[in-house]
Scaffold this active site. Structure first.
Site, PDB file in Angstrom:
ATOM      1  N   ARG A  66      -8.175  -3.126  -3.474  1.00  0.00           N
ATOM      2  CA  ARG A  66      -8.501  -1.845  -2.855  1.00  0.00           C
ATOM      3  C   ARG A  66      -7.407  -0.792  -3.001  1.00  0.00           C
ATOM      4  NH1 ARG A  66     -11.444  -5.727  -1.029  1.00  0.00           N
ATOM      5  NH2 ARG A  66      -9.494  -6.864  -1.025  1.00  0.00           N
ATOM      6  N   LYS A  96      11.876  -9.168 -19.097  1.00  0.00           N
ATOM      7  CA  LYS A  96      13.137  -9.348 -19.835  1.00  0.00           C
ATOM      8  C   LYS A  96      14.343  -9.216 -18.912  1.00  0.00           C
ATOM      9  CE  LYS A  96      10.975  -6.904 -23.714  1.00  0.00           C
ATOM     10  NZ  LYS A  96      11.071  -5.646 -24.478  1.00  0.00           N
ATOM     11  N   ARG A 117       3.747  -1.323  -5.278  1.00  0.00           N
ATOM     12  CA  ARG A 117       3.555  -2.491  -4.394  1.00  0.00           C
ATOM     13  C   ARG A 117       4.494  -3.584  -4.875  1.00  0.00           C
ATOM     14  NH1 ARG A 117      -2.009  -5.250  -2.445  1.00  0.00           N
ATOM     15  NH2 ARG A 117      -1.816  -3.516  -0.995  1.00  0.00           N
ATOM     16  N   HIS A 145       2.657  -0.826   5.145  1.00  0.00           N
ATOM     17  CA  HIS A 145       1.594  -0.415   4.235  1.00  0.00           C
ATOM     18  C   HIS A 145       1.053   0.889   4.814  1.00  0.00           C
ATOM     19  CE1 HIS A 145      -1.569  -0.439   1.425  1.00  0.00           C
ATOM     20  NE2 HIS A 145      -2.018  -1.672   1.550  1.00  0.00           N
TER      21      HIS A 145
HETATM   22  C1  NCD Z   1      -3.685  -5.766   2.694  1.00  0.00           C
HETATM   23  C2  NCD Z   1      -2.308  -5.872   2.082  1.00  0.00           C
HETATM   24  O1  NCD Z   1      -2.168  -5.981   0.865  1.00  0.00           O
HETATM   25  O2  NCD Z   1      -1.375  -5.789   2.860  1.00  0.00           O
HETATM   26  N1  NCD Z   1      -4.689  -5.444   1.814  1.00  0.00           N
HETATM   27  C3  NCD Z   1      -4.902  -4.128   1.497  1.00  0.00           C
HETATM   28  O3  NCD Z   1      -4.051  -3.454   0.966  1.00  0.00           O
HETATM   29  N2  NCD Z   1      -6.080  -3.594   1.832  1.00  0.00           N
HETATM   30  C4  NCD Z   1      -4.012  -6.882   3.587  1.00  0.00           C
HETATM   31  C5  NCD Z   1      -3.871  -8.282   3.102  1.00  0.00           C
HETATM   32  O4  NCD Z   1      -3.509  -8.545   1.962  1.00  0.00           O
HETATM   33  O5  NCD Z   1      -4.143  -9.157   3.917  1.00  0.00           O
END
Ligand code: NCD
Length: 318
Positions: A66, A96, A117, A145
């Site tokens: 997502r 590398k 991420r 997040h």
């Molecule tokens: C979440 C995450 O990656 O922190 N997912 C997301 O981004 N919608 C929740 C999860 O992984 O449980």
């Protein structure tokens, strides 16, 4: 070295990094929501000129459906292009031995913003330190997040017309869930809410985090689903974060400690509530609930993710 991730947004979003909900206050959050609501009403074609000519880089060291998909779609719907590094550990010079700092400095030559991420808490702040272009934290380990919290809050705001005086329930892996940390931080800027926290004992929120928020928002820890009050406005269910466990037996023991069943909905969920989940779910919400109009995790909540990210991208890059 600990990199700073709490630079206040203040009155201007332009060129800011989005690393943590600690950068926000009630007024900056509501500004994002105003732009989100405007974008939701516009036609697709009318939005295309918003970020024409811009390039957004997505660097995802951890899996994502997502957040990756909606940031990519948000960029494209605003007329920007994307460069996408998925699993750079395998497919970029990271394999590398390239450092995060060098990867970010490289990509910032090509892109106007970086969405990152990473499995390590603080990695997005580190990336922002080295990047001359704005950085969006799309999840840093068990840290934060922020864009997920904003879309969750927007979903609540859209439903109830407010973010104060709410009663909510947050369930699951509260210790390792980064969305939980960001969401609680965000909700704490609005007065009068009570949040019930339901989790296995070993996955409770860290006491230091609770202590920091306690003066701003009422938090009530509960241990059994029978203790869920029947008048919550929203439930925020989360999965137990398998990838954060060193002991997989402990994961197995806790993963299905709390499950949303039709029976639980009947007994504890009021008519006018919403059931949210950041997803992925791995068995903690029965699929029979998906067609319940109160379940918004596959519909409004997810769609709002794209619009909130469109709003943020436009406010920072315009
Ligand atoms: C979440 C995450 O990656 O922190 N997912 C997301 O981004 N919608 C929740 C999860 O992984 O449980």
């Amino acid at each position: 070295m600990i990199y700073k991730d709490d630079q206040p947004i203040g009155t201007s979003f332009i060129n800011k990094d989005i690393l943590s909900l600690r950068q926000f206050d009630s007024s900056s959050i509501l500004k994002v929501f105003k732009r989100t609501a405007t974008f939701k009403k516009k036609t697709a074609v009318s939005l295309l000129s918003t970020l024409r000519g811009k390039v957004i880089a997505l660097i995802f060291y951890e899996p994502s459906s997502r957040t990756f998909g909606s940031f990519s779609a948000a960029s494209k719907r605003l007329g920007a292009n994307t460069i996408e590094y998925i699993n750079p550990q395998a497919y970029s010079s990271v394999s590398k031995g390239e450092t995060l700092a060098d990867t970010v400095r490289t990509v910032s030559n090509y892109a106007d913003a970086i969405v990152i991420r990473h499995p390590t808490k603080g990695a997005a702040a580190e990336a922002a330190f080295f990047s001359p272009v704005p950085v969006f934290n799309a999840g840093d380990g068990i840290g934060e997040h922020p864009t997920q919290a904003l879309l969750d809050m927007f979903t609540i705001y859209e439903k109830f017309g407010r973010l104060h005086n709410l009663k909510g329930l947050m369930t699951g892996d509260l210790l390792n869930g980064r969305t939980v940390h960001s969401l609680l931080q965000g909700l704490s800027y609005f007065k009068g809410s009570t949040i019930y926290l339901l989790s296995p004992k070993s996955l409770r929120l860290e006491p230091e985090f609770v202590a920091k928020l306690k003066s701003k928002i009422k938090l009530v820890e509960i241990t059994k689903d029978s203790e869920i009050p029947a008048d919550c406005d929203f439930w925020y269910w989360t999965r137990v974060q398998k990838e954060r466990f060193s002991d997989l037996k402990e994961y197995e023991r806790t993963k299905h400690a709390f499950i949303v069943t039709e029976k639980l909905m009947r007994e504890k969920a009021k008519k006018n509530m919403i059931l949210m989940h950041p997803l992925p779910r791995v068995g903690e919400i029965e699929t029979a609930i998906d067609s319940d109009p109160r379940a918004v995790y596959l519909t409004d909540e997810m769609k709002n993710g794209m619009y909130v990210r469109m709003a943020l991208l436009s406010m920072i890059l315009k």
